[in-house]
Write an enzyme that holds these catalytic residues in place. Structure first.
Site, mmCIF file in Angstrom:
data_model
loop_
_atom_site.group_PDB
_atom_site.id
_atom_site.type_symbol
_atom_site.label_atom_id
_atom_site.label_comp_id
_atom_site.label_asym_id
_atom_site.label_seq_id
_atom_site.Cartn_x
_atom_site.Cartn_y
_atom_site.Cartn_z
ATOM 1 N N HIS A 72 0.836 -1.208 0.000
ATOM 2 C CA HIS A 72 0.000 0.000 0.000
ATOM 3 C C HIS A 72 0.870 1.257 0.000
ATOM 4 O O HIS A 72 1.792 1.366 0.790
ATOM 5 C CB HIS A 72 -0.908 0.005 1.232
ATOM 6 C CG HIS A 72 -2.089 -0.907 1.094
ATOM 7 N ND1 HIS A 72 -3.220 -0.788 1.851
ATOM 8 C CD2 HIS A 72 -2.320 -1.939 0.248
ATOM 9 C CE1 HIS A 72 -4.101 -1.710 1.494
ATOM 10 N NE2 HIS A 72 -3.567 -2.436 0.525
ATOM 11 N N TYR A 200 -9.504 5.249 7.515
ATOM 12 C CA TYR A 200 -9.689 5.585 8.936
ATOM 13 C C TYR A 200 -10.730 6.706 8.986
ATOM 14 O O TYR A 200 -10.516 7.769 8.403
ATOM 15 C CB TYR A 200 -8.387 6.085 9.564
ATOM 16 C CG TYR A 200 -7.307 5.036 9.733
ATOM 17 C CD1 TYR A 200 -6.453 4.681 8.685
ATOM 18 C CD2 TYR A 200 -7.120 4.416 10.971
ATOM 19 C CE1 TYR A 200 -5.455 3.734 8.862
ATOM 20 C CE2 TYR A 200 -6.103 3.472 11.151
ATOM 21 C CZ TYR A 200 -5.282 3.135 10.095
ATOM 22 O OH TYR A 200 -4.280 2.195 10.273
ATOM 23 N N PRO A 292 -4.376 0.187 18.754
ATOM 24 C CA PRO A 292 -4.141 -0.320 17.398
ATOM 25 C C PRO A 292 -4.250 0.731 16.283
ATOM 26 O O PRO A 292 -3.990 0.417 15.126
ATOM 27 C CB PRO A 292 -5.246 -1.376 17.231
ATOM 28 C CG PRO A 292 -6.329 -0.947 18.157
ATOM 29 C CD PRO A 292 -5.649 -0.286 19.322
ATOM 30 N N LYS A 296 0.945 -0.337 15.145
ATOM 31 C CA LYS A 296 2.364 -0.391 15.519
ATOM 32 C C LYS A 296 2.753 -1.594 16.383
ATOM 33 O O LYS A 296 3.945 -1.842 16.605
ATOM 34 C CB LYS A 296 2.746 0.893 16.282
ATOM 35 C CG LYS A 296 2.767 2.137 15.414
ATOM 36 C CD LYS A 296 3.943 2.123 14.470
ATOM 37 C CE LYS A 296 3.789 3.078 13.317
ATOM 38 N NZ LYS A 296 3.951 2.481 12.011
ATOM 39 N N TYR A 384 3.750 6.446 10.042
ATOM 40 C CA TYR A 384 2.932 5.290 9.650
ATOM 41 C C TYR A 384 3.781 4.222 8.949
ATOM 42 O O TYR A 384 3.637 3.028 9.225
ATOM 43 C CB TYR A 384 1.775 5.738 8.748
ATOM 44 C CG TYR A 384 0.674 4.712 8.657
ATOM 45 C CD1 TYR A 384 -0.403 4.732 9.537
ATOM 46 C CD2 TYR A 384 0.714 3.696 7.702
ATOM 47 C CE1 TYR A 384 -1.413 3.775 9.481
ATOM 48 C CE2 TYR A 384 -0.284 2.735 7.623
ATOM 49 C CZ TYR A 384 -1.345 2.780 8.521
ATOM 50 O OH TYR A 384 -2.339 1.828 8.469
HETATM 51 C C1 PHB Z 1 -6.130 -4.553 10.826
HETATM 52 O O1 PHB Z 1 -6.116 -4.840 9.627
HETATM 53 O O2 PHB Z 1 -6.528 -5.362 11.658
HETATM 54 C C2 PHB Z 1 -5.671 -3.207 11.261
HETATM 55 C C3 PHB Z 1 -5.152 -2.338 10.332
HETATM 56 C C4 PHB Z 1 -4.754 -1.073 10.715
HETATM 57 C C5 PHB Z 1 -4.851 -0.695 12.027
HETATM 58 C C6 PHB Z 1 -5.339 -1.572 12.986
HETATM 59 C C7 PHB Z 1 -5.766 -2.844 12.596
HETATM 60 O O3 PHB Z 1 -4.460 0.559 12.395
#
Ligand code: PHB
Ligand code: APR
Length: 389
Positions: A72, A200, A292, A296, A384
């Site tokens: 990505h 997000y 989460p 990280k 990130y």
């Molecule tokens: C996930 O795919 O479970 C996931 C992805 C990004 C995040 C947290 C969880 O920030």
């Protein structure tokens, strides 16, 4: 039994450390409380920094990752009914790879097995002894018998609830903690992701995240209250709530299906200092937890075990203790930066119960600044994709 490094915990931190040490010719044994299937049944995040991928390359455990992982170049932030793309590759020249942590764990387990390295599963009542001396040992019970293993070093990779951190005298440890007033309700489904990149979303009904495991498997999250229960969330209700929080285009194109897994996780920030106590080292979730929101957790475990493996190689190959003496400082410097980033992403993207109007306006301004400023986008991006180590 005797080994050079006794590793407590066979999650991603312990397994990656074991492979790195093996590559450096350092003998190690993993002691794990559960069995292999139990560990592979845990669903965790799935975004790998380039540094983490590099470590998996180094130990020769990345073939499936490069074949099946999705590279990505950016993420999307959604708020006020619109989506805004952050082009992380343009800002940093780096990418992330979306590949489930469960798969990373499986690949590491397979490599360990193929290399003939010992993992003791179902090791009960593991206890740590004499790590303030030059000859620590661990004891464990299996099938009703107590075993003792003498070693040079102990690596505590046994997660937040593990025995390693608890074996340290309380006054030798300082802990820092923030518990957030909400959790994440996650759903996994055999459906194509709603969008090629992660979204997000900050919505007045609460945070939402659209993530994925592959081009035909999706992972979605909804901010929920701490006292919520998965039984309150039949699939239909989950999808309806997700659609409400998404922008109109995503809501209209979302493909829904039966859930494969559904769970609720609380959000927490936690750091224990230091990360070394004589000949005991903590690594991964045993030493720190991040919420989460920045994905990280696994990546921090990877940088910890990188620092630790290099330090141990230096100890054995060059007879120098400089690396092990500096391990805690080096690891914590990176840990705190990731803690800051995860806290910031969490604060910016969630709705905090009982928040005042001033805080809401500041949050809105933070998001507006982020999409208006290349400097702010670069700052998010470099965190990130992962700070250097
Ligand atoms: C996930 O795919 O479970 C996931 C992805 C990004 C995040 C947290 C969880 O920030
Ligand atoms: N004895 C032996 N093993 C133990 C003990 C114990 N007393 N306590 C816990 N363990 C094992 C757990 O069963 C688990 O398999 O230690 C392992 C720790 O694994 P994780 O919790 O996954 O922690 P870590 O390897 O540091 O992973 C870091 O991966 O799992 C995610 O959320 C985690 O994202 C984070 C990252």
């Amino acid at each position: 039994m005797r080994t050079q490094v006794a590793i407590i915990g066979g999650g991603p931190a312990g397994l990656l450390l074991g492979q790195l040490l093996h590559c450096y010719g350092i003998d190690n044994v993993i002691f794990e409380r559960k069995d292999r299937d139990y560990i592979l049944g845990r669903i965790r995040a799935g975004v790998l920094e380039q540094g983490t991928v590099g470590l998996l390359d180094e130990v020769g455990v990345s073939a499936r990752l490069h074949h099946d992982g999705l590279v990505h170049h950016g993420i999307e932030l959604a708020f006020g009914g619109a989506r805004h793309r952050i082009d992380m590759a343009r800002a940093t020249g780096k990418t992330v790879t979306v590949y489930g942590q469960t798969e990373v764990t499986r690949d590491l387990m397979d490599a360990r097995l193929a290399a003939g390295l010992t993992t003791v599963y179902n090791a009960d009542n593991v206890s740590l002894h004499d790590f303030d001396s030059e000859q620590p040992c661990i004891r464990y019970e299996k099938d009703g018998t107590t075993h003792e293993v003498v070693c040079d070093f102990i690596a505590g990779c046994d997660g937040f609830h593990g025995v390693s951190r608890q074996s340290v005298k309380p006054d030798a440890l300082t802990t820092f903690e923030r518990v957030y007033p909400f959790g994440w309700l996650g759903l996994l489904s055999e459906t194509p992701p709603v969008s090629p990149e992660l979204i997000y979303t900050n919505h007045e009904r609460g945070f939402a995240l659209c993530s994925m495991r592959s081009l035909h498997r999706s992972r979605y999250y909804l901010q929920c209250t701490l006292d919520d229960d998965v039984n309150n969330w039949p699939d239909e209700k989950f999808w309806d709530e997700l659609k409400r929080r998404l922008d109109p285009q995503a809501a209209a194109t979302l493909i829904t299906g039966p859930s494969i897994e559904k769970s609720i996780a609380p959000l927490r920030s936690f750091v224990a200092e230091p990360m070394r106590f004589g000949r005991l080292f903590l690594a991964g979730d045993a030493a720190h937890i991040v919420p989460p929101t920045g994905a990280k957790g696994l990546n921090l475990a990877a940088s910890d075990v990188h620092y630790l493996s290099v330090a141990l190689r230096e100890f054995y190959a060059e007879k120098s203790a400089a690396g092990i003496d500096d391990y805690s400082r080096r690891a914590l410097a990176r840990v705190w930066k990731a803690e800051r980033f995860s806290w910031w992403m969490t604060s910016m993207m969630h709705r905090f119960p009982g928040t005042d109007e001033f805080s809401s306006r500041i949050q809105r301004a933070e998001l507006a600044y982020l999409i208006d400023s290349d400097a702010a986008k670069t700052s998010l991006s470099e965190n990130y994709v992962g700070l250097p180590y």
